[in-house]
Every structure is written in C-alpha cells, then in structure tokens.
Design an enzyme around this catalytic site. Structure first.
Site, mmCIF file in Angstrom:
data_model
loop_
_atom_site.group_PDB
_atom_site.id
_atom_site.type_symbol
_atom_site.label_atom_id
_atom_site.label_comp_id
_atom_site.label_asym_id
_atom_site.label_seq_id
_atom_site.Cartn_x
_atom_site.Cartn_y
_atom_site.Cartn_z
ATOM 1 C CE1 TYR A 156 -4.335 0.237 -0.322
ATOM 2 C CE2 TYR A 156 -4.305 -1.644 1.152
ATOM 3 C CZ TYR A 156 -4.976 -0.841 0.253
ATOM 4 O OH TYR A 156 -6.267 -1.112 -0.079
ATOM 5 C CE LYS A 172 -7.406 2.174 -25.471
ATOM 6 N NZ LYS A 172 -7.537 2.925 -24.200
ATOM 7 C CD GLU A 185 -4.867 4.881 0.944
ATOM 8 O OE1 GLU A 185 -4.948 5.652 1.901
ATOM 9 O OE2 GLU A 185 -5.679 3.972 0.726
ATOM 10 C CB THR A 214 -5.074 3.939 -21.635
ATOM 11 O OG1 THR A 214 -5.134 4.006 -23.059
ATOM 12 C CG2 THR A 214 -6.424 4.283 -21.051
ATOM 13 N NE ARG A 237 -6.824 -3.759 -19.517
ATOM 14 C CZ ARG A 237 -6.947 -3.834 -20.849
ATOM 15 N NH1 ARG A 237 -6.141 -4.609 -21.543
ATOM 16 N NH2 ARG A 237 -7.860 -3.152 -21.477
ATOM 17 C CG ASP A 248 -8.751 10.207 -23.923
ATOM 18 O OD1 ASP A 248 -7.770 9.482 -24.168
ATOM 19 O OD2 ASP A 248 -9.799 9.782 -23.407
HETATM 20 N N1 DSN Z 1 -12.094 0.472 -24.669
HETATM 21 C C1 DSN Z 1 -11.203 1.394 -25.353
HETATM 22 C C2 DSN Z 1 -11.128 1.095 -26.801
HETATM 23 O O1 DSN Z 1 -11.238 -0.051 -27.161
HETATM 24 O O2 DSN Z 1 -10.933 2.007 -27.587
HETATM 25 C C3 DSN Z 1 -11.542 2.785 -25.071
HETATM 26 O O3 DSN Z 1 -11.635 2.943 -23.703
#
Ligand code: DSN
Length: 414
Positions: free
Chosen positions: A51, A226, A53, A223, A232, A197
């Site tokens: 942990y 990707k 925080e 994120t 993730r 984003d």
């Molecule tokens: N789920 C993502 C995507 O596949 O583009 C977006 O959050």
C-alpha cells in the site's frame, strides 16, 4: 507457471488457453497490444503486496523506500517521453483518469465539449448515460457527414456559441491525425481549458510518428496499454500550473492506494518507448495500417473518412450487407479478432452496429509487415463474402494459424 499449475490448475489451464488464443490468432483490436516479457514481470511483481497512498515523499504508510523510487522513475520517464512539465502515473485506467481531470478542473454542471461516442469519442467524453454526461453539461460535436473527418470550423462555431469551460479532444474510433494547434486556438478563443485524450495514439506520438499535443494543450491523458505497449493503466500529463489540482483529484479525490506493481510496469514500458527501436515500431504501425486500409479498399470495403493516418481503420459494412456483429463473430471463428463498432450517423444500434474497427498495434509488435497485411485483408474479404460457409472458415483458420506460427508473441511460449 509451475507454482500456479500446482496450486490452482483450473486458473493455470485458463491462462494457458488464453496464451494459445493470443499466439494462434491475429489481434486487430486497435486498443490492444502485446507487452514485453519485462513489462509482464514488473506487472506481476511483489509490489502488488504494498500500500502506498499518497505521493513519493508524502505517503500515509511506512516502508515506502522502494515504492517512492519506482514511482519517481515512472514519473521522470513519462515526462521525458512526452516532454511534459508534470506527470501523475497513478490513475488505474482511462475512465478514472478522465473523471479525475474533470473533478480537478470543473464544477458539476459546467459546460464541456467532447466528440460524440458514435462519431469516435468515448463514454467519458459526455455520453448522456455515463457519469461524464450526467455530471457535466456536455455539448457533443460530430464528424462531417461527407468526409467522416473533424470539421474544425464547426467545432469553433459550437465553442463560440456554448463557451465551454473545457474542450475535450479525445478519440477512440477516429482514424485521422489531429490538428492540435487548431484545437488549442479554438479553446483559447473561448477561454476553455484544452484537454487531449490520446489513449489510442500515445505510442505513435511517443514514437514521433504523429504530432504531439503536449506543446499546445493544458492537460493530456493517455492509457498505457494501447499503442504505448505498457500495462493496463493510465497517466495524466499537464502544465505545472495544473499539477497540484490534478494530483489532489487523483488522490485522495478519486482513488485510494496506487497500484505500484502497475506503476513499475509503466516505468518499464516508458523505458522501452524511449529507445530508438520504438520509433521504428510506431512508424511501422502506421505503414501497416495504411497498407491494410489500401488493400481493404481494393477489396470493396468502405472506410470511414476514406482511409487512415494512424493505427486504426473503421469500416462501414453497409455496402456488404453484413452487420458488424455478424462480421465480428465470423472473423472470431477464423482467429481474426476485431470489434464491431458504430460508424458516424449509424442507423443501427450500438449492440449490432454497421461497422467494424480494426488496427495494427499488436500485429506490428509481432513483426508483421506489408505482405502479412495483404494476406489479412484477403482473409477478411473471404470471410465477409462467405460468412456462412463453415468449410471456408475452417480453411482460413488453419491458414491464419500457420502464418501466426512464424511471428511469436513477446512473453508467450506455446
Ligand atoms: N475500450 C477502449 C477502446 O477499445 O478504444 C476505449 O476505452
């Protein structure tokens, strides 16, 4: 997995089946990728026991000498990779990160502009039934009906009319490059905070294959799993003047303890993305997507906006008389994984939309290039043209497996 096989053979068997699926099939979901063995190791590390925080140097639990080091490393690498003034590496994923950004900089009920979901936006960009759409007064912009691309003059008109406090430039199913400078000029004209984003294209931006919004925009969220090819999770980058508000909104505003094992894996992924070979990867992702788009067009597929500048292709299947859901299911049968997707101005429902969305981040990680894109386009055509012919589907599945055997997946030994 020797310990897991002994202690929990049921879970071990499921994991093995998933490894086989990932290795034997062609992954075309544009938001997915294969992380390296090093990212997997950090992701599965003993930091999951801890942990922490708070933030480095200011935590609410003892024993932080190593968590502080790993989190600081992730922060420094994220800043270097994107040339950002400030980085928060704690967000659990994209949706909480976007929510934290709104929570940091807006009051409930404020007017915000975001791209409509079925035009390529995201649920957190103002979908009426989602938290973003309920908590804030979202004005949704659309793509142009003729070109399928953003119409910056229209976005400017809407901004002047509605005077939003924030403009969200964010995309999950938009295949074209973004004019960040123009977006920022529109935001400045109406005094709005600019928020990008870049979850889908962050790896292409980090790999210098696409222009970055960082020099222009106030806030950037991505994120990390990707095109960026990490675990993730998500990060928020911003100008120094927003740093305090962003940090407070992430913790304690929205989240509790950060996941330091994921943060360790983020640090590893950022380290990999800082290497020159990642730039080659990013360029090849786009080369592959363009080639795949070209071949699909030659096979009679209609692409939204006519093509792609990125890793992503959106196909409108209306002219093929095959709905997106049926296409996804049939392609799954042959080991080609992609997702059904709405297309702009879709007449069908999001559960059974008119399109499919595909992309090249994962296949490029495996080392596939233009010749493989040509084969993939051919198989997609054959499947769509013979959607109920089980013999054809069985033959293609075998061909797909044969090709995949020549392109190992990082971290998977089958
Ligand atoms: N789920 C993502 C995507 O596949 O583009 C977006 O959050």
């Amino acid at each position: 997995m020797s310990d897991l096989k002994t202690s929990d053979p049921k879970v071990a068997e499921i994991l093995e089946a998933e490894m086989k699926r990932q290795a034997e099939g062609i992954e075309l979901i544009p938001s997915e990728n294969y992380v390296s063995q090093a990212v997997l190791e950090a992701n599965g590390s003993i930091f999951t026991n801890k942990y922490s925080e708070g933030y480095p140097g200011k935590r609410y639990y003892g024993g932080q000498e190593n968590t502080d080091r790993v989190e600081n490393l992730a922060i420094e690498r994220a800043k270097e990779l994107f040339g950002a003034e400030h980085a928060n590496v704690q967000p659990y994923s994209g949706s909480p990160a976007n929510t934290a950004i709104y929570f940091a900089l807006l009051e409930f009920g404020d007017t915000v502009m975001g791209l409509k979901l079925d035009h390529g936006g995201h649920i957190t960009h103002g979908l009426p039934i989602a938290f973003s759409g309920k908590a804030y007064n979202f004005v949704q912009y659309e793509v142009d009906k003729e070109t399928g691309a953003l119409d910056y003059d229209e976005i400017e008109k809407l901004a002047v009319e509605h005077k939003p406090k924030m403009i969200v430039a964010g995309f999950t199913a938009y295949p074209r490059d973004i004019d960040w400078k123009r977006f920022k000029e529109i935001a400045d004209k109406v005094g709005a905070i600019s928020f990008a984003d870049i979850s889908h294209t962050a790896g292409l931006i980090a790999g210098k294959a696409l222009e970055s919004p960082v020099p222009y925009f106030d806030i950037i969220m991505t994120t990390t799993h990707k095109t960026l090819r990490g675990p993730r999770g998500a990060i928020i980058l911003c100008k120094e003047k927003y740093a305090k508000a962003i940090n407070r909104a992430v913790f304690p505003g929205l989240q509790g303890g950060p996941h330091e094992h994921i943060i360790a894996a983020k640090a590893v992924a950022f380290g990999e993305a800082l290497k020159p070979e990642f730039q080659e990867y990013a360029a090849q992702v786009i080369t592959n997507a363009r080639h795949l788009a070209e071949k699909l067009t030659e096979h009679g597929f209609e692409l939204v906006s006519g093509g792609t500048d990125t890793h992503l292709i959106l196909v409108d299947l209306t002219n093929k008389n095959v709905p997106g859901k049926q296409a996804q299911v049939a392609l799954d049968k042959v080991g080609i994984t992609l997702n059904k997707n709405t297309v702009p101005f879709d007449q069908r429902s999001p559960f059974d939309p008119s399109g499919i969305r595909l992309g090249t981040p994962a296949v490029t990680t495996r080392g596939m290039k233009e010749p493989e894109m040509e084969k993939i386009a051919g198989w997609i055509k054959e499947v769509i043209d013979n959607i109920e012919d089980e013999d054809t589907l069985t033959r293609i599945k075998k061909e797909v497996e044969e090709m995949c055997a020549g392109f190992p997946v990082p971290g998977i030994k089958v």
